[in-house]
Design an enzyme around this catalytic site. Structure first.
Site, short mmCIF file in Angstrom:
data_model
loop_
_atom_site.label_atom_id
_atom_site.label_comp_id
_atom_site.label_asym_id
_atom_site.label_seq_id
_atom_site.Cartn_x
_atom_site.Cartn_y
_atom_site.Cartn_z
N THR A 88 22.23 0.47 -21.07
CA THR A 88 20.95 -0.16 -20.74
C THR A 88 20.89 -0.21 -19.22
O THR A 88 21.92 -0.22 -18.55
CB THR A 88 20.85 -1.60 -21.29
N LYS A 129 6.35 -19.62 -16.58
CA LYS A 129 6.34 -20.97 -17.17
C LYS A 129 5.53 -21.90 -16.28
O LYS A 129 5.99 -22.34 -15.24
CB LYS A 129 7.77 -21.46 -17.33
N TRP A 179 3.27 -21.34 -21.47
CA TRP A 179 3.77 -20.02 -21.14
C TRP A 179 2.63 -19.06 -20.91
O TRP A 179 1.69 -19.01 -21.69
CB TRP A 179 4.64 -19.48 -22.28
P1 ADP Z 1 16.19 -1.20 -20.33
O1 ADP Z 1 16.33 -2.59 -20.89
O2 ADP Z 1 17.46 -0.57 -20.01
O3 ADP Z 1 15.10 -1.07 -19.33
P2 ADP Z 1 15.23 -0.36 -22.89
O4 ADP Z 1 14.41 0.83 -23.18
O5 ADP Z 1 16.39 -0.61 -23.77
O6 ADP Z 1 15.66 -0.22 -21.45
O7 ADP Z 1 14.27 -1.62 -22.87
C1 ADP Z 1 13.93 -2.31 -24.02
C2 ADP Z 1 12.93 -3.35 -23.69
O8 ADP Z 1 11.71 -2.75 -23.26
C3 ADP Z 1 12.53 -4.21 -24.85
O9 ADP Z 1 13.46 -5.23 -25.09
C4 ADP Z 1 11.18 -4.73 -24.39
O10 ADP Z 1 11.31 -5.83 -23.51
C5 ADP Z 1 10.62 -3.58 -23.61
N1 ADP Z 1 9.70 -2.82 -24.44
C6 ADP Z 1 9.92 -1.70 -25.12
N2 ADP Z 1 8.81 -1.27 -25.74
C7 ADP Z 1 7.84 -2.17 -25.45
C8 ADP Z 1 6.46 -2.30 -25.79
N3 ADP Z 1 5.82 -1.42 -26.53
N4 ADP Z 1 5.79 -3.38 -25.30
C9 ADP Z 1 6.40 -4.29 -24.53
N5 ADP Z 1 7.68 -4.21 -24.18
C10 ADP Z 1 8.40 -3.17 -24.63
#
Ligand code: ADP
Length: 551
Positions: free
Chosen positions: A190, A444, A449
């Protein structure tokens, strides 16, 4: 009593074998990294070359469990490397070239990568960190001998050789598979938006099941009748599974190489007859800007999956109204392989006029079979699926991480085996999940929120705005109040009043940003989403104009 069916381990080499046997002649088209020219190969040829690569790996002493890294764009060579590595039970570690060099070195060392296969573009990046990566004993440059960089550019890269020289003339009969389906096959970190990058270690089984899951008609529904443009990078959570579902279904695959700008994407869409694609919102915004500027048309593309960060309403509407393309909004994470939910409409939603469908299409969608979702409060109690109560989004399933590589972050599942996504969401009675925010990005304000996603999406809907980022800034009375950073489209000018009055009719008054700042650049993280960590650090001492008023 156990069933009496065959034990057929779910290993991903079988996906490449299947493609070579049943879809051998289907094309894989790549925009070459070397010169941007388009070249063609087939699943059959990729299989042969992947086997040759496996032979080269074996000769280099690479075997079960060894980590082999790739630092590359989406290309057919990258696919050959991917299957060649996984086929012999080694682990394909897709490095994200957009990481800071120190993070890259950290990840290579943490994974203890033995070899790195690198695209020409990233040779300087690798050369800059290689001294700090003692486990790497060899480097393969994903090109041919004629395009190899001169020795001084290769610096201290150990035993650098071109991909073509490395595999050429080798036998293509190296055995694949034959191991447990729970064997590790892929490693993806990640990007460290929450502390140090953490490795998600996919198994053959989890990737195989994810492939079947994404092929469901209401997920991505890849089919032999599709031509798929794989924009989302293989280093971003397995290209959302496309490098598996392409060969599994026999779809023609189009790999865009290093060029992800609007003009290059548009060219491939049209010349290759692309029907389906997937990418983060910023890529599609680039395409739409290009289409507007050139009065370009879209002729074959039917649907796009958009995810990675929230898809703005304006993108869904423009694709539908101006180009007849259906947007499927999806949510997922590296930890979920990555597909968690997809916003395919139910028959009830589809029966509505498009305008009334939009609120559902804006949600991140429903869970396919194989993914379990729920919402919990801070105390771990399950919350109602009423479409209004936000809670922490929890996920379970065979495609969800049980732990990070080397135990980083400790125990990541709660007492009932749920993985906490770190996202806040609602789930409505029809089963549509909607992300309200990342838990740490929520603003917040006085006990209430405010969703940074909502504010950004509305701001991006303004016709002059290219990109918008909302963060909470310290406020003595309200704890935090929203600050909106706006990057305007090239050549546009606007005032803060103009943006605020656009927003006024679209959000509750108390959710309106306290200030709008126009900036030339909004930092994006390694997976193409707004880097809130950088923004928060930059504006941590920012004095909102409303602070004096509240004192
Ligand atoms: P990193 O955390 O390494 O940037 P990831 O692709 O694993 O990469 O990120 C996942 C996160 O991206 C999710 O937990 C969420 O917060 C966000 N995310 C993914 N798809 C969406 C979406 N369609 N809408 C909003 N947030 C999203």
């Amino acid at each position: 009593m156990l069933g009496l069916m065959q034990d057929w381990p779910l290993t991903v080499d079988k996906i490449a074998d299947h493609a070579a046997r049943w879809h051998a002649g289907r094309e894989v088209v790549t925009r070459r990294v070397e010169d941007g020219r388009v070249e063609r190969t087939t699943y059959g040829a990729i299989h042969t070359r992947a086997k040759q690569l496996s032979h080269a790996l074996r000769e280099a002493g690479i075997g079960a469990g060894d980590r082999v890294a790739t630092l590359g764009w989406n290309t057919s060579r990258h696919m050959e490397a991917w299957y060649g590595i996984m086929g012999v039970g080694a682990v394909c570690h897709t490095l994200n070239p957009r990481l800071h060099p120190e993070q890259l070195a950290y990840i290579i060392n943490h994974a203890e990568d033995r070899l790195v296969l690198v695209d020409l573009t990233f040779v300087p990046l690798l050369a800059a960190v290689i001294e700090h990566c003692p486990t790497v004993t060899g480097v393969v440059v994903m090109t041919d001998a004629g395009h190899m960089p001169p020795a001084e550019k290769l610096g201290k890269l150990p035993r650098a050789i071109s991909f073509e020289d490395w595999i050429s003339g080798r036998p293509a009969d190296t055995p694949w598979g034959g191991f447990d389906e729970n064997t590790a096959c892929g490693l993806c970190y990640t990007s460290g938006t929450t502390g140090n990058p953490k490795g998600v270690l996919y198994s053959h089984r989890s990737n195989f099941i994810h492939t079947l899951l994404t092929m469901q008609a209401d997920v991505m529904g890849a089919s032999i009748r599709d031509t798929i443009l794989a924009v989302v990078p293989m280093f971003h959570a397995n290209a959302w599974g496309i490098a598996f579902s392409g060969p599994a279904s026999g779809a023609k695959l189009v790999m865009p190489g290093a060029r992800l700008d609007g003009a290059s994407i548009h060219e491939l869409l049209e010349t290759e007859g692309v029907t389906f694609s997937a990418a983060v919102p910023t890529v599609w915004q680039g395409l739409l800007q290009h289409l507007r500027a050139t009065h370009g048309r879209i002729t074959t593309l039917k649907r796009v999956v958009i995810g990675g960060s929230a898809c703005p309403e304006s993108l869904i509407r423009t694709f539908n109204d101006d180009y007849g393309v259906e947007v499927l909004h999806a949510w997922g994470m590296t930890e979920t392989s990555p597909l968690g939910t997809v916003g395919s409409p139910t028959p009830e939603v589809e029966a509505l006029p498009f305008d009334q469908q939009v609120p559902w299409r804006l949600k991140q969608g429903r869970a396919p079979v194989g993914v379990e979702l729920t919402l919990k409060d801070e105390g771990g109690r399950e919350l109602p699926h009423d479409g209004v109560t936000p809670g922490r989004l929890m996920v379970k399933g065979a495609i969800v991480a049980a732990a990070y590589f080397r135990g980083e972050g400790g125990d990541i599942l709660d007492g009932d085996g749920w993985f906490d996504t770190g996202d806040m969401a609602t789930i409505d009675p029809q089963g549509f999940m909607q992300i309200t925010d990342r838990a740490k990005d929520v603003i917040k304000s006085g006990g209430e929120w405010i969703s940074s996603i909502d504010i950004e999406n509305i701001a991006v809907g303004h016709p002059k705005v290219e990109l918008a980022g909302a963060i909470g800034v310290k406020h003595p009375k309200w704890d935090e109040r929203p600050l909106l950073l706006v990057k305007l489209l090239p050549g546009e000018t606007a005032t803060r009043e103009e943006i605020l009055s656009w927003m006024e009719s679209r959000v509750a008054k108390w959710q309106l940003p306290d200030e709008v700042l126009f900036v030339d650049h909004i930092p994006l993280g390694a997976t193409g989403k707004i880097d809130k960590k950088v923004l928060r650090a930059r504006y941590q001492d920012y004095q909102l104009p409303t602070v004096g008023a509240a004192a």
